[in-house]
Design a protein around this motif. Structure first.
Motif, mmCIF file in Angstrom:
data_model
loop_
_atom_site.group_PDB
_atom_site.id
_atom_site.type_symbol
_atom_site.label_atom_id
_atom_site.label_comp_id
_atom_site.label_asym_id
_atom_site.label_seq_id
_atom_site.Cartn_x
_atom_site.Cartn_y
_atom_site.Cartn_z
ATOM 1 N N ALA A 1 -6.872 38.888 18.122
ATOM 2 C CA ALA A 1 -6.296 37.650 18.665
ATOM 3 C C ALA A 1 -7.041 37.126 19.890
ATOM 4 O O ALA A 1 -7.295 35.924 20.010
ATOM 5 C CB ALA A 1 -4.826 37.890 19.000
ATOM 6 N N GLU A 2 -7.387 38.005 20.815
ATOM 7 C CA GLU A 2 -8.052 37.544 22.030
ATOM 8 C C GLU A 2 -9.404 36.910 21.727
ATOM 9 O O GLU A 2 -9.836 35.986 22.419
ATOM 10 C CB GLU A 2 -8.212 38.714 23.005
ATOM 11 C CG GLU A 2 -6.894 39.134 23.652
ATOM 12 C CD GLU A 2 -7.087 40.214 24.697
ATOM 13 O OE1 GLU A 2 -8.252 40.596 24.946
ATOM 14 O OE2 GLU A 2 -6.070 40.665 25.260
ATOM 15 N N LYS B 1 -1.882 31.815 18.272
ATOM 16 C CA LYS B 1 -0.967 31.022 17.448
ATOM 17 C C LYS B 1 -1.199 29.532 17.664
ATOM 18 O O LYS B 1 -1.201 28.742 16.711
ATOM 19 C CB LYS B 1 0.483 31.396 17.779
ATOM 20 C CG LYS B 1 1.512 30.709 16.905
ATOM 21 C CD LYS B 1 2.909 31.211 17.228
ATOM 22 C CE LYS B 1 3.945 30.541 16.336
ATOM 23 N NZ LYS B 1 5.327 31.025 16.630
ATOM 24 N N GLN B 2 -1.424 29.130 18.919
ATOM 25 C CA GLN B 2 -1.680 27.725 19.212
ATOM 26 C C GLN B 2 -3.010 27.265 18.627
ATOM 27 O O GLN B 2 -3.126 26.134 18.128
ATOM 28 C CB GLN B 2 -1.679 27.509 20.728
ATOM 29 C CG GLN B 2 -0.316 27.652 21.379
ATOM 30 C CD GLN B 2 -0.401 27.717 22.889
ATOM 31 O OE1 GLN B 2 -1.491 27.655 23.457
ATOM 32 N NE2 GLN B 2 0.747 27.852 23.538
ATOM 33 N N VAL B 3 -4.011 28.160 18.667
ATOM 34 C CA VAL B 3 -5.318 27.802 18.099
ATOM 35 C C VAL B 3 -5.170 27.478 16.617
ATOM 36 O O VAL B 3 -5.671 26.457 16.126
ATOM 37 C CB VAL B 3 -6.337 28.946 18.302
ATOM 38 C CG1 VAL B 3 -7.642 28.638 17.549
ATOM 39 C CG2 VAL B 3 -6.624 29.151 19.783
ATOM 40 N N PHE B 4 -4.453 28.317 15.892
ATOM 41 C CA PHE B 4 -4.283 28.082 14.458
ATOM 42 C C PHE B 4 -3.432 26.838 14.199
ATOM 43 O O PHE B 4 -3.694 26.076 13.262
ATOM 44 C CB PHE B 4 -3.667 29.315 13.786
ATOM 45 C CG PHE B 4 -4.667 30.397 13.515
ATOM 46 C CD1 PHE B 4 -5.453 30.368 12.365
ATOM 47 C CD2 PHE B 4 -4.849 31.442 14.403
ATOM 48 C CE1 PHE B 4 -6.385 31.360 12.104
ATOM 49 C CE2 PHE B 4 -5.783 32.437 14.162
ATOM 50 C CZ PHE B 4 -6.555 32.399 13.008
ATOM 51 N N GLY B 5 -2.426 26.632 15.043
ATOM 52 C CA GLY B 5 -1.608 25.430 14.886
ATOM 53 C C GLY B 5 -2.414 24.163 15.093
ATOM 54 O O GLY B 5 -2.271 23.176 14.348
ATOM 55 N N ARG B 6 -3.300 24.181 16.073
ATOM 56 C CA ARG B 6 -4.106 22.990 16.349
ATOM 57 C C ARG B 6 -5.222 22.824 15.314
ATOM 58 O O ARG B 6 -5.648 21.702 15.021
ATOM 59 C CB ARG B 6 -4.633 23.074 17.776
ATOM 60 C CG ARG B 6 -3.478 22.904 18.786
ATOM 61 C CD ARG B 6 -3.846 23.309 20.195
ATOM 62 N NE ARG B 6 -4.740 22.343 20.836
ATOM 63 C CZ ARG B 6 -5.059 22.392 22.123
ATOM 64 N NH1 ARG B 6 -4.540 23.351 22.897
ATOM 65 N NH2 ARG B 6 -5.884 21.493 22.647
ATOM 66 N N ALA C 1 -12.421 21.797 17.697
ATOM 67 C CA ALA C 1 -12.701 23.052 18.389
ATOM 68 C C ALA C 1 -11.883 24.197 17.788
ATOM 69 O O ALA C 1 -12.386 25.316 17.621
ATOM 70 C CB ALA C 1 -12.398 22.919 19.879
ATOM 71 N N ALA C 2 -10.622 23.919 17.455
ATOM 72 C CA ALA C 2 -9.767 24.940 16.851
ATOM 73 C C ALA C 2 -10.252 25.291 15.452
ATOM 74 O O ALA C 2 -10.269 26.465 15.058
ATOM 75 C CB ALA C 2 -8.319 24.451 16.811
ATOM 76 N N GLY D 1 -3.099 37.248 10.372
ATOM 77 C CA GLY D 1 -3.049 37.198 8.904
ATOM 78 C C GLY D 1 -1.998 36.244 8.371
ATOM 79 O O GLY D 1 -2.092 35.760 7.244
ATOM 80 N N SER D 2 -0.989 35.931 9.204
ATOM 81 C CA SER D 2 0.041 34.983 8.765
ATOM 82 C C SER D 2 -0.513 33.572 8.625
ATOM 83 O O SER D 2 0.151 32.692 8.077
ATOM 84 C CB SER D 2 1.225 34.995 9.742
ATOM 85 O OG SER D 2 0.810 34.554 11.023
ATOM 86 N N SER D 3 -1.725 33.364 9.144
ATOM 87 C CA SER D 3 -2.383 32.056 8.982
ATOM 88 C C SER D 3 -3.408 32.101 7.853
ATOM 89 O O SER D 3 -4.446 31.430 7.911
ATOM 90 C CB SER D 3 -3.048 31.641 10.292
ATOM 91 O OG SER D 3 -2.099 31.413 11.301
#
Length: 406
Positions: free
Chosen positions: A277-278, A300-305, A312-313, A347-349
């Motif tokens: 994650a980091e 989580k925010q990176v994957f959401g964006r 960038a995300a 993995g949930s993404s």
């Protein structure tokens, strides 16, 4: 009615256990109990047909099991012809187990009966700043769940704790648990066991997730599959023909420790350092992404964006897929699994990761297993812990409750 194959008697074939009349009776009782557990309610006549035992033998064995509190009446069957038949079922309340999932961000605890039904659970943030504080938080959450279920600590037959790292029996601690500070200190899990007042087994979280996914999720029916747990750390659990593979020292699947190819002038980083994650957050920042409202950026925010299309995300997610593809390529070359299941917090993404991961894997390796998202999500470790605890608890409860019968 279709029936699952029951497991063998816990003492069947054990050295020094004579096949006397008492042992034969016990074996018959275990056979009937397992049939009722795996196949549901059944009558004496049906059990006799399923096992080949005589009706008097079945009746006597059911009477002993009922006296031991292992089976109970489950209603009556009124056929169009003939007498009404009593239906029996395994009594799930004969014992209870505890499953625990220790992660850097969350602590999850579940109490389940012998039928596998979760009767109470806790899911709390891991705010422990020291190993002792985390251990005490686990005990507190478990005690709350046990009390909520209306049970005492002594009612827990067995507890299984899922944790990063590899259990070392001689050390009485875990090795390679880099995501939790001081987590490898000897005696830490003895502290948890004493606090719980129950027999405890410690297991690697990715291994438990693999067992959970094989039993209840995407791994069902696979001859050999690998569960890739990607979250604050990175690990792999491998199940072949229903059996967990552990390696000579219990460390099979610690792929996060493998270094990635060197980059000029820089020390080699491990897969875990570059794919957990980091690393996703670090990559997103390198590509120009920042947190909103002064808050710290999270994976989580990176994957959401990325889902929202921010460039960038998206680039950070694609880089994550490249790193994971390297891990899958190594797995494929060494183990040749037919399926790799992507699980854990990242993995949930899988909806964002699988397509670029497939493309990267196609470039990296000739062996390309089927890739699939976890069906159990962040519950995989906890459900695997419960399932593993039940494997130990069921025969133990049977032996305890039938010891004085006959």
């Amino acid at each position: 009615m279709s029936r699952h194959q029951p497991t063998s008697h816990p003492a069947a074939g054990a050295p020094g256990v004579p096949w006397n009349r008492q042992r034969l009776r016990s074996n018959n009782e275990w056979l009937l109990l397992e049939l009722l557990r795996t196949g549901g309610g059944s009558s004496r006549a049906q059990l006799a047909r399923d096992t080949g035992l005589s009706k008097p033998t079945v009746s006597a064995a059911l009477a002993e099991l009922e006296r031991a509190g292992l089976v109970r009446e489950a209603g009556r069957l009124a056929p169009e012809r003939g007498r009404t038949a009593v239906l029996y079922e395994a009594d799930p309340t004969a014992g209870h187990v505890l499953g625990v999932d220790i992660g850097r961000a969350r602590l999850r605890v579940a109490v389940a009966d012998l039928g596998g039904a979760v009767v109470a659970r806790r899911d709390v943030a891991n705010r422990g700043r020291s190993a002792d504080a985390v251990a005490d938080s686990v005990v507190a959450a478990a005690r709350e769940a046990i009390a909520e279920a209306g049970l005492a600590a002594s009612d827990i037959v067995h507890a299984v704790i899922g944790t990063p790292g590899v259990w070392d029996e001689e050390l009485r601690g875990v090795r390679y648990a880099t995501s939790l500070p001081d987590w490898g200190r000897p005696g830490l899990f003895d502290r948890i066991g004493e606090g719980l007042g129950a027999a405890v087994t410690v297991a690697n979280d990715a291994n438990l997730a693999a067992l959970g996914e094989f039993t209840l999720g995407a791994g069902r029916g696979s001859r050999m599959f690998a569960y890739l747990l990607v979250g604050t750390g990175l690990g792999v659990g491998v199940v072949k023909d229903g059996e967990l593979l552990l390696g000579a020292h219990g460390a099979l699947g610690e792929i996060g420790l493998v270094p990635l190819p060197d980059r000029a002038g820089e020390p080699a980083a491990t897969i875990e350092q570059e794919a957990a994650a980091e690393a996703v957050v670090r990559a997103a920042r390198d590509f120009g992404l920042s947190g909103t409202g002064g808050r710290r950026l999270t994976a989580k925010q990176v994957f959401g964006r990325a889902r929202a299309g921010e460039e960038a995300a998206v680039r950070a997610v694609e880089q994550e897929a490249e790193r994971l593809a390297y891990a899958v390529a190594v797995l494929s070359a060494v183990l040749d699994p037919d399926l790799v299941v992507l699980g854990g917090g990242i993995g949930s993404s899988a909806d964002l990761l699988l397509a670029p991961l497939e493309r990267a894997l196609h470039r990296l390796a000739p062996m390309r297993p089927t890739l699939a998202p976890s069906l159990l999500g962040e519950e995989a470790v906890l459900l695997g812990a419960v399932s593993t605890a039940l494997e130990t608890a069921r025969p133990e409860v049977f032996e305890r409750r039938t010891a004085g019968l006959g």
